[in-house]
Design a protein around this motif. Structure first.
Motif, short mmCIF file in Angstrom:
data_model
loop_
_atom_site.label_atom_id
_atom_site.label_comp_id
_atom_site.label_asym_id
_atom_site.label_seq_id
_atom_site.Cartn_x
_atom_site.Cartn_y
_atom_site.Cartn_z
N MET A 198 0.83 -1.21 0.00
CA MET A 198 0.00 0.00 0.00
C MET A 198 0.86 1.26 0.00
O MET A 198 0.53 2.25 -0.65
CB MET A 198 -0.92 0.00 1.21
N ALA A 199 1.98 1.23 0.72
CA ALA A 199 2.86 2.40 0.77
C ALA A 199 3.55 2.62 -0.57
O ALA A 199 3.80 3.76 -0.97
CB ALA A 199 3.90 2.21 1.87
N GLN A 200 3.83 1.54 -1.28
CA GLN A 200 4.49 1.64 -2.59
C GLN A 200 3.50 1.79 -3.74
O GLN A 200 3.91 1.99 -4.89
CB GLN A 200 5.37 0.42 -2.81
N GLY A 201 2.21 1.68 -3.44
CA GLY A 201 1.19 1.81 -4.48
C GLY A 201 1.20 0.66 -5.46
O GLY A 201 0.84 0.84 -6.63
N LYS A 202 1.59 -0.53 -5.01
CA LYS A 202 1.62 -1.70 -5.89
C LYS A 202 0.22 -2.29 -6.00
O LYS A 202 -0.09 -3.34 -5.42
CB LYS A 202 2.61 -2.74 -5.37
N VAL A 203 -0.61 -1.59 -6.76
CA VAL A 203 -2.01 -2.00 -6.89
C VAL A 203 -2.13 -3.23 -7.78
O VAL A 203 -1.22 -3.57 -8.55
CB VAL A 203 -2.87 -0.84 -7.45
N MET A 204 -3.27 -3.87 -7.69
CA MET A 204 -3.53 -5.11 -8.42
C MET A 204 -3.72 -4.83 -9.90
O MET A 204 -4.45 -3.92 -10.29
CB MET A 204 -4.80 -5.75 -7.84
N HIS A 205 -3.03 -5.60 -10.73
CA HIS A 205 -3.16 -5.48 -12.18
C HIS A 205 -3.95 -6.66 -12.74
O HIS A 205 -3.80 -7.80 -12.29
CB HIS A 205 -1.78 -5.44 -12.85
N ARG A 206 -4.79 -6.36 -13.70
CA ARG A 206 -5.50 -7.39 -14.44
C ARG A 206 -5.10 -7.29 -15.91
O ARG A 206 -4.54 -6.28 -16.33
CB ARG A 206 -7.02 -7.22 -14.30
N ASP A 207 -5.36 -8.34 -16.66
CA ASP A 207 -4.98 -8.38 -18.07
C ASP A 207 -6.18 -8.59 -18.97
O ASP A 207 -7.14 -9.28 -18.60
CB ASP A 207 -3.98 -9.53 -18.33
N VAL A 208 -6.13 -7.97 -20.13
CA VAL A 208 -7.09 -8.25 -21.19
C VAL A 208 -6.29 -8.42 -22.48
O VAL A 208 -5.35 -7.67 -22.73
CB VAL A 208 -8.14 -7.12 -21.33
N THR A 209 -6.65 -9.44 -23.25
CA THR A 209 -5.87 -9.79 -24.45
C THR A 209 -6.66 -9.54 -25.71
O THR A 209 -7.82 -9.94 -25.82
CB THR A 209 -5.43 -11.27 -24.41
N ILE A 210 -6.03 -8.84 -26.65
CA ILE A 210 -6.57 -8.70 -28.01
C ILE A 210 -5.88 -9.78 -28.84
O ILE A 210 -4.66 -9.81 -28.96
CB ILE A 210 -6.29 -7.31 -28.59
N VAL A 211 -6.66 -10.68 -29.39
CA VAL A 211 -6.13 -11.84 -30.08
C VAL A 211 -5.93 -11.55 -31.57
O VAL A 211 -6.77 -10.90 -32.21
CB VAL A 211 -7.08 -13.04 -29.91
N ASP A 212 -4.82 -12.02 -32.11
CA ASP A 212 -4.56 -11.88 -33.54
C ASP A 212 -5.75 -12.40 -34.35
O ASP A 212 -6.20 -13.53 -34.13
CB ASP A 212 -3.32 -12.67 -33.95
N GLY A 213 -6.23 -11.60 -35.28
CA GLY A 213 -7.33 -12.02 -36.14
C GLY A 213 -8.71 -11.64 -35.63
O GLY A 213 -9.70 -11.86 -36.34
N TRP A 214 -8.78 -11.08 -34.43
CA TRP A 214 -10.08 -10.61 -33.93
C TRP A 214 -10.56 -9.41 -34.75
O TRP A 214 -9.75 -8.63 -35.25
CB TRP A 214 -9.98 -10.19 -32.48
N THR A 215 -11.87 -9.26 -34.83
CA THR A 215 -12.44 -8.04 -35.41
C THR A 215 -12.64 -7.02 -34.29
O THR A 215 -12.51 -7.34 -33.10
CB THR A 215 -13.81 -8.33 -36.06
N PHE A 216 -12.98 -5.81 -34.68
CA PHE A 216 -13.22 -4.77 -33.68
C PHE A 216 -14.38 -5.14 -32.78
O PHE A 216 -14.38 -4.84 -31.58
CB PHE A 216 -13.48 -3.43 -34.38
N ARG A 217 -15.39 -5.81 -33.35
CA ARG A 217 -16.53 -6.27 -32.51
C ARG A 217 -16.04 -7.25 -31.45
O ARG A 217 -16.49 -7.20 -30.30
CB ARG A 217 -17.57 -6.97 -33.39
N ASP A 218 -15.13 -8.14 -31.84
CA ASP A 218 -14.58 -9.10 -30.87
C ASP A 218 -13.84 -8.38 -29.75
O ASP A 218 -13.94 -8.75 -28.57
CB ASP A 218 -13.61 -10.06 -31.56
N VAL A 219 -13.09 -7.35 -30.11
CA VAL A 219 -12.34 -6.59 -29.12
C VAL A 219 -13.29 -5.93 -28.12
O VAL A 219 -13.08 -6.00 -26.90
CB VAL A 219 -11.45 -5.52 -29.80
#
Length: 346
Positions: free
Chosen positions: A113-134
């Motif tokens: 908390m003192a270092q501000g090491k907040v929780m990170h989450r990930d989201v992946t854009i996959v090769d070949g996806w369309t914008f709708r998929d994103v």
């Protein structure tokens, strides 16, 4: 006689004082051992993936109250205050969401908390996806603010600082980390910037003889290559086929562009009538590249479009096992189609 009583009283007082001092030392020793045990004893985490979310402006007292309310600790708030003071972090705790990994101790949590090491989450854009998929993937991303809701494509591109651009193909397939409070527009902005930088760097190293007039042309061709094959060894060969067709003013005749142009009417199968139905994306009826990319091309597909394999192949057909058979003449292509598509090999 009086003098004897006085001496006896002094002895008693000294004995009492000694007892009190020893009791204080024992109590202090017990307290310090208990406090030290508290500082390094893991918090009560009931499930993996648990977190604590500290809102901006929350006081230290309320932070401890929140930890106790979540059942993470039963220790006295005074212990938490003393630990924070000893660590010199009492007034330096940052708001945000913090991961509660199994085994984490009060000392470790306060350090994060003192270092501000907040929780990170990930989201992946996959090769070949369309914008709708994103957009669908971003809509499902946990703890990500959804600011694109109700916006059309033009408004989204305006919001991320790319007014007038069509969104298809403009976002680099990659995994993007985010924290609570970030929005889908933030992720799109980063993915758009990443694609711009990647495309600019690769465009600068292009083969100058390519019949591609702009980086956007590269995106379009790369998106077709991306949809035609997932095999790294075939991308440059397929790109080479399309480059030679462009140089010879031949129709590209690629099914993925037809499918993209069909939109929601595509149900999983493509028919001969679909190949003759004209749309801006039907490369069987219209020459040259389609007007926009048809998907998000990854970096390998872009590199293939900029550095196609040499050769004389002008056709290819799927074998059905993930690979393609290439041909330099129409007769050879027809034989390959008969063999691999119609199962009439000779």
């Amino acid at each position: 006689m009086i003098r004897g009583v006085t001496q006896t009283g002094r002895v008693r007082w000294r004995l009492l004082l000694l007892i009190l001092v020893l009791a204080f030392i024992a109590a202090a020793g017990w307290f310090w051992r208990d406090f030290t045990r508290f500082a390094v004893t893991p918090l009560r985490i009931s499930a993996t993936g648990e977190s604590v979310d500290i809102e901006r402006g929350t006081s230290f007292k309320d932070i401890v109250h929140q930890l106790r309310g979540q059942g993470l600790t039963t220790s006295a708030p005074f212990y938490w205050r003393l630990l924070a003071e000893r660590m010199h972090v009492a007034g330096r705790l940052h708001a945000g969401e913090y991961a509660l990994t199994p085994g984490i101790t009060p000392e470790q949590l306060l350090t994060q908390m003192a270092q501000g090491k907040v929780m990170h989450r990930d989201v992946t854009i996959v090769d070949g996806w369309t914008f709708r998929d994103v957009l669908q993937a971003l809509a499902k991303a946990d703890k990500l603010k959804h600011e694109t809701t109700g916006l059309d494509d033009a408004a989204i591109m305006q919001k991320i600082g790319a007014p007038g651009e069509k969104p298809e193909g403009r976002f680099l397939p990659e995994t993007y980390a985010y924290v609570k409070g970030d929005s889908d527009l933030d992720v799109l902005r980063r993915a758009h910037d990443a694609m711009d930088k990647t495309l600019a760097a690769l465009w600068a190293q292009r083969d100058p003889k390519l019949p591609l007039n702009s980086p956007y042309d590269v995106l379009i061709l790369a998106s077709i290559v991306e949809k035609e094959t997932g095999r790294a060894d075939e991308r440059p060969r397929i790109a080479g086929v399309f480059i030679r067709r462009l140089q010879m003013n031949m129709l590209l005749q690629t099914d993925p562009t037809v499918i993209y142009g069909m939109g929601s009417s595509y149900t999983g199968n493509i028919h001969k009538s679909d190949l003759t139905t004209d749309t801006p994306y039907n490369t069987y009826t219209r020459p040259g590249l389609p007007p926009t990319p048809i998907a998000m091309p990854g970096k390998p597909a872009i590199e293939a479009a900029l550095h196609p394999a040499s050769g004389d192949a002008l056709y290819f057909v799927a074998r059905g096992d993930g690979t393609h058979a290439f041909a330099s003449t129409l007769d050879e292509q027809n034989r390959n189609v008969a063999c691999y598509q119609l199962k009439r090999c000779r």
